[in-house]
Design a protein around this motif. Structure first.
Motif, PDB file in Angstrom:
ATOM      1  N   LEU A 295      -3.371 -10.046  -8.051  1.00  0.00           N
ATOM      2  CA  LEU A 295      -2.896 -10.521  -9.348  1.00  0.00           C
ATOM      3  C   LEU A 295      -3.078 -12.027  -9.515  1.00  0.00           C
ATOM      4  O   LEU A 295      -3.198 -12.527 -10.641  1.00  0.00           O
ATOM      5  CB  LEU A 295      -1.421 -10.168  -9.535  1.00  0.00           C
ATOM      6  CG  LEU A 295      -1.065  -8.684  -9.391  1.00  0.00           C
ATOM      7  CD1 LEU A 295       0.442  -8.496  -9.432  1.00  0.00           C
ATOM      8  CD2 LEU A 295      -1.735  -7.866 -10.480  1.00  0.00           C
TER       9      LEU A 295
ATOM     10  N   ARG B  43      -9.193  -7.487   0.863  1.00  0.00           N
ATOM     11  CA  ARG B  43     -10.309  -6.610   0.461  1.00  0.00           C
ATOM     12  C   ARG B  43      -9.899  -5.172   0.748  1.00  0.00           C
ATOM     13  O   ARG B  43     -10.269  -4.583   1.741  1.00  0.00           O
ATOM     14  CB  ARG B  43     -11.585  -6.976   1.226  1.00  0.00           C
ATOM     15  CG  ARG B  43     -12.057  -8.409   0.985  1.00  0.00           C
ATOM     16  CD  ARG B  43     -13.351  -8.700   1.724  1.00  0.00           C
ATOM     17  NE  ARG B  43     -13.816 -10.063   1.536  1.00  0.00           N
ATOM     18  CZ  ARG B  43     -13.441 -11.094   2.273  1.00  0.00           C
ATOM     19  NH1 ARG B  43     -12.594 -10.897   3.282  1.00  0.00           N
ATOM     20  NH2 ARG B  43     -13.906 -12.311   2.041  1.00  0.00           N
TER      21      ARG B  43
ATOM     22  N   PRO C  43      -9.281  -1.482  -1.402  1.00  0.00           N
ATOM     23  CA  PRO C  43      -9.375  -0.784  -2.692  1.00  0.00           C
ATOM     24  C   PRO C  43      -8.036  -0.246  -3.191  1.00  0.00           C
ATOM     25  O   PRO C  43      -7.903   0.056  -4.375  1.00  0.00           O
ATOM     26  CB  PRO C  43     -10.355   0.357  -2.406  1.00  0.00           C
ATOM     27  CG  PRO C  43     -10.316   0.549  -0.922  1.00  0.00           C
ATOM     28  CD  PRO C  43     -10.063  -0.803  -0.346  1.00  0.00           C
ATOM     29  N   GLU C  44      -7.038  -0.147  -2.306  1.00  0.00           N
ATOM     30  CA  GLU C  44      -5.726   0.354  -2.711  1.00  0.00           C
ATOM     31  C   GLU C  44      -4.835  -0.744  -3.283  1.00  0.00           C
ATOM     32  O   GLU C  44      -3.721  -0.472  -3.739  1.00  0.00           O
ATOM     33  CB  GLU C  44      -5.017   1.000  -1.522  1.00  0.00           C
ATOM     34  CG  GLU C  44      -5.667   2.267  -1.008  1.00  0.00           C
ATOM     35  CD  GLU C  44      -4.813   2.923   0.063  1.00  0.00           C
ATOM     36  OE1 GLU C  44      -3.645   3.241  -0.228  1.00  0.00           O
ATOM     37  OE2 GLU C  44      -5.304   3.088   1.198  1.00  0.00           O
ATOM     38  N   VAL C  45      -5.332  -1.982  -3.265  1.00  0.00           N
ATOM     39  CA  VAL C  45      -4.512  -3.134  -3.652  1.00  0.00           C
ATOM     40  C   VAL C  45      -5.218  -3.944  -4.733  1.00  0.00           C
ATOM     41  O   VAL C  45      -6.431  -4.146  -4.680  1.00  0.00           O
ATOM     42  CB  VAL C  45      -4.227  -4.018  -2.418  1.00  0.00           C
ATOM     43  CG1 VAL C  45      -3.602  -5.343  -2.822  1.00  0.00           C
ATOM     44  CG2 VAL C  45      -3.301  -3.274  -1.454  1.00  0.00           C
ATOM     45  N   THR C  46      -4.455  -4.402  -5.714  1.00  0.00           N
ATOM     46  CA  THR C  46      -4.961  -5.281  -6.763  1.00  0.00           C
ATOM     47  C   THR C  46      -4.443  -6.695  -6.524  1.00  0.00           C
ATOM     48  O   THR C  46      -3.253  -6.885  -6.265  1.00  0.00           O
ATOM     49  CB  THR C  46      -4.491  -4.812  -8.149  1.00  0.00           C
ATOM     50  OG1 THR C  46      -5.056  -3.533  -8.412  1.00  0.00           O
ATOM     51  CG2 THR C  46      -4.929  -5.788  -9.237  1.00  0.00           C
TER      52      THR C  46
ATOM     53  N   ILE D  81      -0.187  -9.700  -4.707  1.00  0.00           N
ATOM     54  CA  ILE D  81      -0.816  -8.384  -4.787  1.00  0.00           C
ATOM     55  C   ILE D  81       0.160  -7.312  -5.278  1.00  0.00           C
ATOM     56  O   ILE D  81       1.381  -7.482  -5.239  1.00  0.00           O
ATOM     57  CB  ILE D  81      -1.392  -7.956  -3.417  1.00  0.00           C
ATOM     58  CG1 ILE D  81      -0.281  -7.886  -2.354  1.00  0.00           C
ATOM     59  CG2 ILE D  81      -2.491  -8.909  -2.990  1.00  0.00           C
ATOM     60  CD1 ILE D  81      -0.759  -7.372  -0.991  1.00  0.00           C
TER      61      ILE D  81
ATOM     62  N   ARG E  46       0.833  -1.212   0.000  1.00  0.00           N
ATOM     63  CA  ARG E  46       0.000   0.000   0.000  1.00  0.00           C
ATOM     64  C   ARG E  46       0.864   1.256   0.000  1.00  0.00           C
ATOM     65  O   ARG E  46       0.532   2.245  -0.647  1.00  0.00           O
ATOM     66  CB  ARG E  46      -0.919  -0.022   1.229  1.00  0.00           C
ATOM     67  CG  ARG E  46      -2.036   1.007   1.181  1.00  0.00           C
ATOM     68  CD  ARG E  46      -2.817   1.054   2.471  1.00  0.00           C
ATOM     69  NE  ARG E  46      -3.491  -0.182   2.786  1.00  0.00           N
ATOM     70  CZ  ARG E  46      -3.238  -0.937   3.853  1.00  0.00           C
ATOM     71  NH1 ARG E  46      -2.284  -0.576   4.707  1.00  0.00           N
ATOM     72  NH2 ARG E  46      -3.912  -2.043   4.068  1.00  0.00           N
TER      73      ARG E  46
ATOM     74  N   LYS F 250       0.110  -2.637  -5.810  1.00  0.00           N
ATOM     75  CA  LYS F 250      -0.611  -1.390  -5.568  1.00  0.00           C
ATOM     76  C   LYS F 250      -1.568  -1.132  -6.717  1.00  0.00           C
ATOM     77  O   LYS F 250      -1.197  -1.204  -7.899  1.00  0.00           O
ATOM     78  CB  LYS F 250       0.398  -0.241  -5.450  1.00  0.00           C
ATOM     79  CG  LYS F 250      -0.222   1.136  -5.308  1.00  0.00           C
ATOM     80  CD  LYS F 250      -0.768   1.393  -3.924  1.00  0.00           C
ATOM     81  CE  LYS F 250      -1.190   2.860  -3.773  1.00  0.00           C
ATOM     82  NZ  LYS F 250      -1.706   3.178  -2.435  1.00  0.00           N
ATOM     83  N   ALA F 251      -2.816  -0.823  -6.392  1.00  0.00           N
ATOM     84  CA  ALA F 251      -3.827  -0.567  -7.415  1.00  0.00           C
ATOM     85  C   ALA F 251      -3.518   0.732  -8.157  1.00  0.00           C
ATOM     86  O   ALA F 251      -3.060   1.715  -7.569  1.00  0.00           O
ATOM     87  CB  ALA F 251      -5.209  -0.486  -6.784  1.00  0.00           C
ATOM     88  N   GLY F 252      -3.760   0.717  -9.472  1.00  0.00           N
ATOM     89  CA  GLY F 252      -3.619   1.918 -10.276  1.00  0.00           C
ATOM     90  C   GLY F 252      -2.201   2.372 -10.539  1.00  0.00           C
ATOM     91  O   GLY F 252      -1.972   3.494 -10.988  1.00  0.00           O
TER      92      GLY F 252
ATOM     93  N   CYS G  92      -2.482 -14.625  -1.549  1.00  0.00           N
ATOM     94  CA  CYS G  92      -2.741 -13.669  -2.632  1.00  0.00           C
ATOM     95  C   CYS G  92      -1.446 -12.985  -3.063  1.00  0.00           C
ATOM     96  O   CYS G  92      -0.657 -12.542  -2.225  1.00  0.00           O
ATOM     97  CB  CYS G  92      -3.744 -12.612  -2.187  1.00  0.00           C
ATOM     98  SG  CYS G  92      -5.389 -13.251  -1.811  1.00  0.00           S
TER      99      CYS G  92
END
Length: 302
Positions: A160, A153, A155-158, A272, A139, A274-276, A270
């Motif tokens: 993969l 769960r 939102p800041e993490v995707t 993972i 994050r 960082k999202a975006g 998981c």
């Protein structure tokens, strides 16, 4: 003051070669164009940099003082350009990854070795930490990739890739738990347990399974690291519950392990990021090695 790097490079070339003719040829410029670039640099700095006669060119005192400064700037800039092109061409780079200790000691070394065999100039920074820290490091963008336990769960993490790691009970050779037909929660509840720290993903799975069954474990002690838990089992303090992938299970010849025959004793794993955010090229390439390794390590783990 607006300094143009082309003008700086022109001055350095003339000062080094002591010739407008040779500098113009080196820079693929006409002599009038080169003269204009030098003049504009002098205007920007409000100082004369070169003394030119019909026979020679020499830096002024100000030019001599500025020459090493400009040379260093150009070297550093050229180095940045080369490094950036190498990164883009995937010739070298650093992959930063945070992983659960069981993953960092288990599948990760072989995955890294396989990747470096094909990309010997790639380096790695591995942080082996518990699940909460993996999530925090991803994050905060202190690492490119993370392998964590438990459902993610955020939102800041995707996520993969996902897998499941079946939990095993670890016990001394000859312990009664080794004689039961299958290891169930009811069987575990009859014996003292060495539990992992409450902040670990393994402990979260164990606690949730006992709560869902309306039972409470008999806790002998707690440990943060799996090797510590194994040592406590060896000392006869109780049984412990560890991921089937944990290398610590096989570290003690006098200990045995068996999978727990209940679906609730399965730890989600998981991969993972960082999202975006765009992954560095090195991390993106390593994914091609890591995802199959993750799938192979935990095949049938659910």
């Amino acid at each position: 003051m607006d300094l143009n790097l082309r003008h700086v490079r022109a001055f350095v070339s003339v000062a080094h070669l002591r010739s407008f003719t040779r500098a113009a040829a080196l820079l693929n410029l006409s002599q009038p164009a080169l003269t204009v670039q030098i003049r504009r640099l002098e205007e920007a700095l409000a100082v004369r940099l070169l003394d030119r006669t019909s026979r020679s060119v020499a830096p002024t005192r100000a030019g001599r003082e500025l020459l090493p400064v400009f040379q260093r700037v150009l070297r550093e800039l050229d180095g940045v350009v080369v490094d950036t092109r190498d990164l883009a061409a995937r010739r070298h780079g650093i992959v930063r990854i945070a992983a659960l200790p069981s993953v960092a000691a288990g599948l990760l070394p072989d995955a890294i070795a396989g990747f470096r065999a094909a990309h010997p100039r790639m380096g790695f920074v591995v942080k082996d930490v518990i699940a909460e820290r993996v999530l925090a490091l991803v994050r905060q963008e202190e690492v490119d990739l993370g392998v964590t336990g438990g459902e993610v769960r955020d939102p800041e993490v995707t996520v993969l890739a996902r897998a499941a790691d079946a939990l095993h009970v670890v016990y001394p050779d000859g312990h009664p738990i080794g004689e039961v037909a299958s290891v169930t929660l009811e069987a575990l509840a009859e014996h003292p347990l060495v539990l992992m720290d409450a902040a670990t993903s393994v402990r979260g799975v164990v606690d949730a399974a006992f709560v869902a069954a309306g039972r409470r474990p008999v806790t002998a002690c707690e440990a943060t690291y799996m090797m510590t838990a194994v040592g406590m089992v060896r000392a006869g303090l109780g049984l412990t519950i560890l991921p089937g992938s944990a290398r610590e299970i096989r570290a003690e010849p006098a200990l045995r392990s068996r999978p727990i025959a209940e679906a609730s004793f399965s730890r989600p794993v998981c991969l993972i990021a960082k999202a975006g955010r765009t992954l560095p090229a090195a991390a993106e390439d390593f994914l091609e090695e890591l995802i199959p390794a993750l799938e192979a390590e935990f095949a049938g783990g659910g």
